[in-house]
Scaffold this active site. Sequence first.
Site, short mmCIF file in Angstrom:
data_model
loop_
_atom_site.label_atom_id
_atom_site.label_comp_id
_atom_site.label_asym_id
_atom_site.label_seq_id
_atom_site.Cartn_x
_atom_site.Cartn_y
_atom_site.Cartn_z
N TYR A 35 0.86 -1.17 0.00
CA TYR A 35 0.00 0.00 0.00
C TYR A 35 0.90 1.23 0.00
CZ TYR A 35 -3.48 3.45 1.24
OH TYR A 35 -4.29 4.55 1.22
N CYS A 36 0.70 2.12 -0.95
CA CYS A 36 1.53 3.32 -1.08
C CYS A 36 0.75 4.54 -0.59
CB CYS A 36 1.94 3.51 -2.54
SG CYS A 36 2.95 4.99 -2.79
N VAL A 37 1.29 5.19 0.43
CA VAL A 37 0.61 6.37 0.98
C VAL A 37 0.71 7.57 0.03
CG1 VAL A 37 0.89 5.65 3.37
CG2 VAL A 37 2.66 7.02 2.30
N GLY A 40 -2.00 6.83 -2.41
CA GLY A 40 -3.24 6.53 -1.70
C GLY A 40 -3.96 5.32 -2.24
#
Length: 84
Positions: A35-37, A40
Amino acid sequence: SAAPAGYCTACCVQRRPRTHHCRHMRACVDRWDHYCVYIGNAVGSGNHRVFVCFILAATAHAALLTWCAALELGRAQPWRLAPG
């Protein structure tokens, strides 16, 4: 009782191989990577190529900004004393 292999208890669906449940997205993602912040979103088979292009573009942008800053600092030279 334990859930059968390949079954997602959070989504209540049968998962395909290499599919993982993303707790941030609350969904199963095919070929889930992480999951890439920054974007998003979960990175998986549907957007892995776009994510790699994003990383390359961000790296090129950072290199360009560094180069422009170095040129500007080299031109200004505030550490040199003015003659006379």
